[in-house]
Scaffold this motif. Structure first.
Motif, PDB file in Angstrom:
ATOM      1  N   MET A 193       0.855  -1.195   0.000  1.00 26.75           N
ATOM      2  CA  MET A 193       0.000   0.000   0.000  1.00 26.75           C
ATOM      3  C   MET A 193       0.886   1.239   0.000  1.00 26.75           C
ATOM      4  N   SER A 194       0.590   2.208  -0.810  1.00 26.29           N
ATOM      5  CA  SER A 194       1.446   3.383  -0.951  1.00 26.29           C
ATOM      6  C   SER A 194       1.264   4.342   0.200  1.00 26.29           C
ATOM      7  N   ASP A 195       2.233   5.251   0.341  1.00 27.24           N
ATOM      8  CA  ASP A 195       2.177   6.258   1.402  1.00 27.24           C
ATOM      9  C   ASP A 195       0.937   7.131   1.236  1.00 27.24           C
ATOM     10  N   GLU A 196       0.560   7.424  -0.040  1.00 26.60           N
ATOM     11  CA  GLU A 196      -0.595   8.283  -0.294  1.00 26.60           C
ATOM     12  C   GLU A 196      -1.881   7.629   0.180  1.00 26.60           C
ATOM     13  N   GLN A 197      -1.962   6.331   0.151  1.00 35.63           N
ATOM     14  CA  GLN A 197      -3.167   5.612   0.555  1.00 35.63           C
ATOM     15  C   GLN A 197      -3.272   5.478   2.064  1.00 35.63           C
ATOM     16  N   THR A 198      -2.187   5.520   2.767  1.00 38.11           N
ATOM     17  CA  THR A 198      -2.210   5.269   4.202  1.00 38.11           C
ATOM     18  C   THR A 198      -2.058   6.529   5.033  1.00 38.11           C
ATOM     19  N   CYS A 199      -1.489   7.599   4.464  1.00 41.52           N
ATOM     20  CA  CYS A 199      -1.206   8.804   5.231  1.00 41.52           C
ATOM     21  C   CYS A 199      -1.847  10.028   4.579  1.00 41.52           C
ATOM     22  N   VAL A 200      -2.290  10.948   5.425  1.00 41.39           N
ATOM     23  CA  VAL A 200      -2.864  12.203   4.945  1.00 41.39           C
ATOM     24  C   VAL A 200      -2.091  13.348   5.587  1.00 41.39           C
ATOM     25  N   ASP A 201      -1.647  14.298   4.782  1.00 38.63           N
ATOM     26  CA  ASP A 201      -0.891  15.448   5.275  1.00 38.63           C
ATOM     27  C   ASP A 201      -1.771  16.683   5.340  1.00 38.63           C
ATOM     28  N   SER A 238      -1.079   6.341  19.982  1.00 38.59           N
ATOM     29  CA  SER A 238      -0.648   5.297  19.052  1.00 38.59           C
ATOM     30  C   SER A 238       0.465   5.740  18.117  1.00 38.59           C
ATOM     31  N   GLY A 239       0.741   7.038  18.059  1.00 37.15           N
ATOM     32  CA  GLY A 239       1.718   7.552  17.108  1.00 37.15           C
ATOM     33  C   GLY A 239       1.135   7.782  15.730  1.00 37.15           C
ATOM     34  N   ALA A 240      -0.204   7.667  15.588  1.00 39.58           N
ATOM     35  CA  ALA A 240      -0.840   7.885  14.286  1.00 39.58           C
ATOM     36  C   ALA A 240      -0.735   9.339  13.853  1.00 39.58           C
ATOM     37  N   ASP A 290      10.280   2.536   8.433  1.00 43.28           N
ATOM     38  CA  ASP A 290      10.912   3.849   8.595  1.00 43.28           C
ATOM     39  C   ASP A 290       9.922   4.992   8.442  1.00 43.28           C
ATOM     40  N   ASP A 291       8.801   4.734   7.751  1.00 42.08           N
ATOM     41  CA  ASP A 291       7.836   5.802   7.509  1.00 42.08           C
ATOM     42  C   ASP A 291       6.759   5.876   8.593  1.00 42.08           C
ATOM     43  N   MET A 292       7.064   5.355   9.783  1.00 37.57           N
ATOM     44  CA  MET A 292       6.179   5.482  10.938  1.00 37.57           C
ATOM     45  C   MET A 292       6.911   6.243  12.042  1.00 37.57           C
ATOM     46  N   PRO A 293       7.178   7.531  11.847  1.00 30.25           N
ATOM     47  CA  PRO A 293       7.970   8.270  12.830  1.00 30.25           C
ATOM     48  C   PRO A 293       7.294   8.404  14.193  1.00 30.25           C
ATOM     49  N   GLU A 295       3.603  27.194   9.761  1.00 28.93           N
ATOM     50  CA  GLU A 295       4.765  26.930  10.618  1.00 28.93           C
ATOM     51  C   GLU A 295       4.960  25.460  10.949  1.00 28.93           C
ATOM     52  N   ILE A 296       3.896  24.680  10.822  1.00 28.49           N
ATOM     53  CA  ILE A 296       3.965  23.286  11.241  1.00 28.49           C
ATOM     54  C   ILE A 296       2.959  22.475  10.423  1.00 28.49           C
ATOM     55  N   ASP A 297       3.374  21.285  10.016  1.00 29.70           N
ATOM     56  CA  ASP A 297       2.504  20.364   9.278  1.00 29.70           C
ATOM     57  C   ASP A 297       2.100  19.212  10.184  1.00 29.70           C
ATOM     58  N   VAL A 298       0.940  18.632   9.934  1.00 24.65           N
ATOM     59  CA  VAL A 298       0.454  17.473  10.682  1.00 24.65           C
ATOM     60  C   VAL A 298       0.225  16.328   9.705  1.00 24.65           C
ATOM     61  N   ARG A 299       0.562  15.124  10.129  1.00 27.84           N
ATOM     62  CA  ARG A 299       0.300  13.923   9.324  1.00 27.84           C
ATOM     63  C   ARG A 299      -0.497  12.921  10.150  1.00 27.84           C
ATOM     64  N   TRP A 300      -1.479  12.299   9.487  1.00 23.55           N
ATOM     65  CA  TRP A 300      -2.265  11.224  10.102  1.00 23.55           C
ATOM     66  C   TRP A 300      -1.981   9.933   9.359  1.00 23.55           C
ATOM     67  N   ASP A 301      -1.619   8.871  10.108  1.00 24.47           N
ATOM     68  CA  ASP A 301      -1.280   7.571   9.541  1.00 24.47           C
ATOM     69  C   ASP A 301      -2.374   6.576   9.908  1.00 24.47           C
ATOM     70  N   SER A 302      -3.153   6.160   8.914  1.00 23.96           N
ATOM     71  CA  SER A 302      -4.292   5.273   9.170  1.00 23.96           C
ATOM     72  C   SER A 302      -3.871   3.900   9.668  1.00 23.96           C
TER      73      SER A 302
END
Length: 217
Positions: free
Chosen positions: A1-9, A65-67, A107-110, A14-21
């Motif tokens: 599954m690609s990063d685009e399908q699992t994560c939303v930016d 959860s680190g999501a 590595d893409d689960m910071p 000043e600051i960005d947020v990411r959600w990891d499904s």
């Protein structure tokens, strides 16, 4: 599954947020936070510029959860707590906070470097992480802890989380375990924790995974 399908930016000035499904278990710390950072039903759901940068960091770091993670454009990263702590959720996962090193984590689960929800019911389809399957599996355990551990002379430093194939999860490093009641119950530097849901000595492994036929894959 690609990063685009699992994560939303969600970009901000000043600051960005990411959600990891892959990691979200819908605890709701974000949605229940006061302010307009996260608003259910709004598009976009998250607006980093709706609150101060400090508020973004504080609310995102509530996510157990680190999501949710952030990228502070000043370059200041999220700092791990000074104490590695594992909280046993009643009828739920292990919530681990600290300077976390989860072996074989992508590595893409910071987010899981400082916050992680670890499955302890055995039913997750995303092991070692919790995916909420404990609810459907009918897992029940209040999170009582009997042993006190060897104790600690100091806190902090890295804690390594190692999943033993078809067995427990090993946590190596200075660790404090908090019972489901909120009590600080155990302290030590090496522990094997049940993740099959069958141990009679929860949260500790007692070898029941073998008779239960637990498979970690």
């Amino acid at each position: 599954m690609s990063d685009e399908q699992t994560c939303v930016d969600f970009p901000g000035e000043e600051i960005d947020v990411r959600w990891d499904s892959r990691l979200c278990i819908h605890v709701g710390e974000c949605g229940k936070a006061k302010g307009d950072l996260f608003v259910g039903g709004r598009e976009p759901w998250c607006l980093p510029d709706a609150v101060t940068k400090a508020e973004v960091r504080e609310v995102v770091e509530r996510c157990p959860s680190g999501a949710l993670t952030y990228r502070d454009k000043s370059g200041e990263p999220e700092s791990p707590p000074t104490e590695n702590r594992l909280m046993i959720a009643s009828d739920g996962p292990y919530y681990l906070t600290g300077d976390i090193q989860i072996e074989n984590a992508p590595d893409d689960m910071p987010g899981v470097r400082t916050r992680a929800a670890i499955c302890r019911c055995g039913a997750s389809k995303n092991k070692p992480f919790c995916d909420g399957s404990h609810e459907g599996a009918g897992f029940r355990d209040g999170g009582a802890v009997g042993d006190r551990g060897r104790g600690l002379q100091s806190t902090g430093g890295p804690v390594v989380v190692r999943s033993i194939k078809d067995g427990p999860v090993q946590v190596e490093g200075k660790l404090t375990i908090q019972a489901g009641s909120g009590r600080v119950a155990w302290q030590g530097e090496n522990v094997f924790l049940c993740r099959c849901g069958a141990s009679k000595n929860k949260p500790f492994c007692d070898g029941s995974h073998a008779a239960a036929g637990f498979k970690s894959d």
